[in-house]
Design a protein around this motif. Structure first.
Motif, mmCIF file in Angstrom:
data_model
loop_
_atom_site.group_PDB
_atom_site.id
_atom_site.type_symbol
_atom_site.label_atom_id
_atom_site.label_comp_id
_atom_site.label_asym_id
_atom_site.label_seq_id
_atom_site.Cartn_x
_atom_site.Cartn_y
_atom_site.Cartn_z
ATOM 1 N N ILE A 204 63.645 -20.553 72.931
ATOM 2 C CA ILE A 204 64.361 -21.222 71.845
ATOM 3 C C ILE A 204 64.506 -20.280 70.652
ATOM 4 O O ILE A 204 63.532 -19.686 70.203
ATOM 5 N N THR A 205 65.736 -20.133 70.199
ATOM 6 C CA THR A 205 66.012 -19.202 69.107
ATOM 7 C C THR A 205 66.197 -19.967 67.804
ATOM 8 O O THR A 205 66.440 -21.173 67.797
ATOM 9 N N SER A 206 66.125 -19.254 66.713
ATOM 10 C CA SER A 206 66.350 -19.869 65.410
ATOM 11 C C SER A 206 67.847 -19.881 65.108
ATOM 12 O O SER A 206 68.563 -18.946 65.413
ATOM 13 N N SER A 207 68.313 -20.967 64.516
ATOM 14 C CA SER A 207 69.726 -21.024 64.143
ATOM 15 C C SER A 207 69.894 -20.902 62.634
ATOM 16 O O SER A 207 70.962 -21.158 62.101
ATOM 17 N N ILE B 231 58.686 -21.954 65.082
ATOM 18 C CA ILE B 231 60.095 -22.327 64.939
ATOM 19 C C ILE B 231 60.416 -23.504 65.853
ATOM 20 O O ILE B 231 61.051 -24.461 65.456
ATOM 21 N N ALA B 232 59.921 -23.387 67.079
ATOM 22 C CA ALA B 232 60.261 -24.405 68.061
ATOM 23 C C ALA B 232 59.612 -25.751 67.729
ATOM 24 O O ALA B 232 60.192 -26.792 67.949
ATOM 25 N N ALA C 295 69.031 -23.394 50.425
ATOM 26 C CA ALA C 295 68.466 -22.302 51.224
ATOM 27 C C ALA C 295 67.318 -22.804 52.084
ATOM 28 O O ALA C 295 67.181 -22.429 53.257
ATOM 29 N N GLU C 296 66.508 -23.676 51.517
ATOM 30 C CA GLU C 296 65.398 -24.268 52.271
ATOM 31 C C GLU C 296 65.900 -25.117 53.421
ATOM 32 O O GLU C 296 65.419 -25.012 54.543
ATOM 33 N N THR C 297 66.877 -25.985 53.113
ATOM 34 C CA THR C 297 67.421 -26.868 54.138
ATOM 35 C C THR C 297 68.004 -26.057 55.285
ATOM 36 O O THR C 297 67.850 -26.395 56.451
ATOM 37 N N ALA C 298 68.684 -24.967 54.928
ATOM 38 C CA ALA C 298 69.291 -24.121 55.953
ATOM 39 C C ALA C 298 68.235 -23.318 56.708
ATOM 40 O O ALA C 298 68.493 -22.817 57.795
ATOM 41 N N GLY C 299 67.047 -23.206 56.140
ATOM 42 C CA GLY C 299 65.978 -22.481 56.815
ATOM 43 C C GLY C 299 66.025 -20.976 56.626
ATOM 44 O O GLY C 299 65.493 -20.227 57.443
ATOM 45 N N PRO D 117 62.332 -24.276 60.524
ATOM 46 C CA PRO D 117 60.945 -24.259 60.085
ATOM 47 C C PRO D 117 60.793 -24.475 58.582
ATOM 48 O O PRO D 117 59.754 -24.931 58.129
ATOM 49 N N ASP D 118 61.847 -24.169 57.829
ATOM 50 C CA ASP D 118 61.673 -24.197 56.384
ATOM 51 C C ASP D 118 61.977 -25.541 55.732
ATOM 52 O O ASP D 118 61.636 -25.778 54.586
ATOM 53 N N THR D 119 62.655 -26.417 56.461
ATOM 54 C CA THR D 119 63.075 -27.673 55.839
ATOM 55 C C THR D 119 61.899 -28.511 55.379
ATOM 56 O O THR D 119 62.007 -29.259 54.422
ATOM 57 N N SER D 120 60.787 -28.366 56.076
ATOM 58 C CA SER D 120 59.669 -29.234 55.736
ATOM 59 C C SER D 120 58.811 -28.674 54.606
ATOM 60 O O SER D 120 57.870 -29.301 54.175
ATOM 61 N N ARG D 121 59.161 -27.477 54.143
ATOM 62 C CA ARG D 121 58.359 -26.917 53.055
ATOM 63 C C ARG D 121 58.505 -27.746 51.792
ATOM 64 O O ARG D 121 59.600 -28.173 51.446
#
Lengths: 544, 544
Positions: free
Chosen positions: A405-408, A527-528, A460-464, A534-538
């Motif tokens: 699984i890759t990061s988008s 990430i997976a 930027a966070e939402t986009a990760g 991964p960043d949205t939950s920060r």
């Protein structure tokens, strides 16, 4: 997916179909990429056929399932139907192109069946298939063994180690043993389809169907039992190789001999331990002529259906053709009523499993049905990608991780900050975005003329994005911008970012993105875990 | 494609469709990969919608072209049609998902139009579109400018430098100038569609249509002429910015002001020189509300159609909407006769061009048509991939090379040679194949039990493998195999290959494949020149 209630019927997608969006489509694409990578290694070449075919092309290819075919309206000109699978279009293409003597056909495409959907289980009316088929001459079982090696390669690369079984059988062994047991020729297909239900029903019920419904002599049924309740590996093969009564039948003899050859090739592929030789596997389609196979996993079978002691194969309870039977039965039952019930989603029905996740076999005569005299033997497999998706998604939700699984997410987010008379620096943000895009990076910025800092950080966070580049009017004067890692804790020396000359910016950002990627990999692919971003939950407080 | 004559009608694909195979599908996939790479850099996220929609969803979205929609037969349940484009399904999805406030939608899919096909020119009934659409709020022209930057990025990366023009206009400017010239409100769309023909017809004929067919006053038509025959860049913008009569109209004023903003953003993107501001561009679809654009190239226009002196835009003769008009006219003409003529392929008809290779614009109100009150402004572009394919293929045939085209050949071919009692070493060939596959290589071998050396060499050549690994019984005993470069001249020190320990084989083959790749790149991409398989044309005598 939320639906707008005011508008009613028009605001929906057709029943049994879905829109693939967000993290679902990202996962689906990752699965496609992985299967494609494996198939291309095995020298598969794409073939892409139209989504519809002439009705004549599909006619008579799918037995009683033909009623599930979608027809197009007659608007003048040709009569058309949506394709039911990717195999018949391939055979049609081979027949049209007699100069093509061999082709390792690789296809990804949607196929269409007016069937009862169970969307959460990946049983759809419109669904993806991903096929590899080897057309052209092969000495016995060589190409066949590579197809099975591809199946293994695909599921291993998808992270399914030890969680799938490839059930194999051979139509010639099956037909031969029916003949040996004394099944009349005209009853062989009917008895075969009764046997196929053994993964769902106990022998007593299958026997009842054979004897009472299909008029088979009871003694013949009892002989059949001695064969079709057996499954295993080399042990089963050895016992058939010693079965003189069976080997007296020429079909069974060649089937058993070639099965031995297949076993030796599968050993060379390192694939033998993934395979279960299962004499009850019959498969529905008429066109198979040799080896047949079906891949099952936990979730393939319906929850309710485990009644037969022979059901457990390598710890996997209950294979897939179960659900086909269930489906056919309930279809027949509801036929009298309106079509409304057929349209209902059955995802929560425990009698519906995911079904097999891949299936196929050898079909040496299908091309000839389109071009008499054609000799283009084929062997292939079709991966049920929607089902593979559903199972993988459930495993992700259960906390498993998958290395494919890759990061988008974007690599970097471009922002601008300023004081009172701040212009927003839109053209400058565009210029920096362009600079970073040209360096091969994935870049986003906010489509606002004067965006506030917190709006940009949130985006930027939402986009990760792991990094951001911040423009300011003062820094701009000095030919500098600020490069900042997202999500650094308070007190980190680079919490406020570092100043970088615009001339060196692309190089510096590429360096940091690559560093981040390495760290991401060694950190064990979280990430997976939370479904791609991964960043949205920060916590937003880190930035604002 | 050769067709079997014995079988007649059934052995074909539906009219206006094609099978994508061989080097064609490889090129198509390379084009997809390139467009995908660009769109993903710009943070596009996939969205995949069903191939059919409820008929209600498509109803009333395509004006008179609605008659080109394919309907599905009524087999009970919902009434369905094949999608006509990827835009309306996206708007339907946005309406269904009010929680989605923004989405950079990236889609690749086939769409369906019952139109007259011209297959060699990439005008099909089933054809690919590749769309990027930015849904969600944007301050004026920021997202719009990124869409145009993506168009530039795509065509530059496809090797079209200086061979395409992005014609742009704005619906508000167009509607405003019609109002200023005195066109009655109820005639604006009709006059707009007459103006759209200016790329094909001389002004005198367009005027005639306006005055005689559409009942416009001649003096109004003359005023329109002073605007719509103008195209250019900043010069045209400046003259409109100084046009007080025009700017007195609020629509035109906001259109011109935002066009100035767009120019400044395009300058920041480095995209301004690819754009031609063209006041005659109107585009057919009703749903555009702001900027509109269309990408043309040589081949976009029909050969016959250059009659108007203003046709030449940056050296490109004649843009695309020409062909739409031609098409509509000939459709009307043939309507009385049977549909047979409509089905004829028109590839050799010089009045049929390839058409535009990309087109789009801003559509701020389409989502609202599905969900009243929805405020989801959108701007996007659709790439005509089949047309891009046709043009690229023609350029390849003319000897051009393209750096984005990849090789589809295997990396290495596994063979076995032996003398009289030779076994064929099938299991050993499989074992070595597996070893090399596991090292990430693309590997093939011959599906024969005892293949002759020349058969294996020929197959390796045809497949285009640059390397082969040769097994022999003697070498096998010593744990060795022979690694050989294909096509070495007589007298080359490695003509007979080199012996390599099986333990080191994967490493050695990977090293040589990577070396070959570097050489291939520096040798100037002759892979592309002869249509993908560089080795097929080598004289077989080198090997046999």
């Amino acid at each position: 997916m939320p639906k707008d209630k005011d508008k009613g019927a028009a605001l929906k997608n057709p029943k049994g179909t879905r829109d693939w969006s967000g993290s679902d489509v990202d996962l689906l694409e990752d699965i496609f990429a992985q299967i494609s990578r494996v198939i291309r290694k095995h020298a598969g070449k794409k073939l892409d056929s139209p989504v519809f075919e002439l009705q004549e092309v599909l006619k008579g290819k799918y037995g009683e399932d033909s009623k599930l075919i979608y027809d197009l309206a007659d608007q003048g000109g040709e009569l058309l139907s949506l394709r039911y699978d990717l195999t018949v279009p391939f055979a049609r293409w081979l027949a049209m192109n007699p100069n093509v003597k061999s082709y390792k056909r690789f296809a990804i495409g949607k196929v269409y069946r007016r069937d009862q959907p169970a969307i959460a289980k990946g049983r759809m009316r419109e669904f993806y298939q991903c096929d590899i088929d080897f057309a052209g001459a092969s000495d016995p079982m060589i190409a066949d063994s590579e197809v099975i090696a591809i199946i293994v390669d695909v599921f291993e690369s998808l992270g399914w180690q030890d969680r799938y079984t490839i059930k194999i059988n051979d139509r010639r062994i099956l037909d031969g043993l029916f003949e040996v047991c004394g099944v009349p020729t005209d009853k062989i297909r009917a008895i075969s389809s009764a046997v196929d239900k053994l993964d769902k029903l106990p022998w007593s019920e299958v026997k009842k169907e054979m004897v009472e419904t299909k008029g088979l002599e009871e003694s013949v049924a009892d002989k059949i039992q001695t064969y079709v309740t057996r499954k295993g590996g080399k042990d089963l093969l050895s016992s058939l190789q010693a079965d003189e009564a069976l080997l007296a039948n020429p079909k069974a003899k060649s089937g058993v001999e070639e099965m031995a050859l297949l076993f030796s090739y599968l050993e060379a592929w390192g694939a033998l331990d993934k395979v279960s030789f299962d004499l009850s596997l019959a498969r529905g389609l008429d066109y198979y002529t040799g080896i047949i196979y079906e891949v099952v996993t936990e979730g393939s079978a319906p929850v309710m259906a485990s009644r037969h002691p022979a059901d457990s194969v390598n710890g996997i309870i209950n294979p897939s053709s179960t659900t086909q039977t269930t489906q056919k039965q309930s279809k027949k039952e509801s036929k009298k009523s309106s079509t409304a019930d057929d349209d209902e989603d059955r995802s929560s029905d425990p009698s519906v499993g995911v079904g097999s996740v891949a299936a196929g076999g050898r079909y040496d005569n299908l091309v000839e049905r389109f071009r008499p005299g054609a000799d283009v033997p084929c062997v292939g497999v079709s991966f049920g990608v929607d089902r593979i998706f559903s199972i993988t998604k459930a495993r992700l939700a259960a906390g498993e991780t998958f290395s494919f699984i890759t990061s988008s997410s974007p690599d970097v987010y471009v922002m601008a900050f300023g004081g009172g008379g701040f212009s927003g620096m839109t053209a400058q943000r565009i210029g920096i975005t362009k600079l970073l895009l040209d360096a091969g990076l994935k870049v986003e910025f906010t489509y606002k003329k004067k965006p506030k800092p917190q709006v940009q950080f949130k985006a930027a966070e939402t986009a990760g994005a792991p990094l951001c580049v911040i423009l300011g009017e003062d820094e701009q004067m000095k030919g500098e911008v600020r490069v900042k890692e997202m999500g650094l804790p308070d007190g980190h020396p680079e919490k406020e970012g570092v100043l970088v000359k615009i001339d060196n910016l692309a190089e510096e950002v590429v360096r940091r993105v690559e560093m981040k990627r390495v760290v991401g990999t060694t950190e064990g692919l979280n990430i997976a875990e939370d479904g791609r971003n991964p960043d949205t939950s920060r916590p937003a407080t880190l930035e604002s």
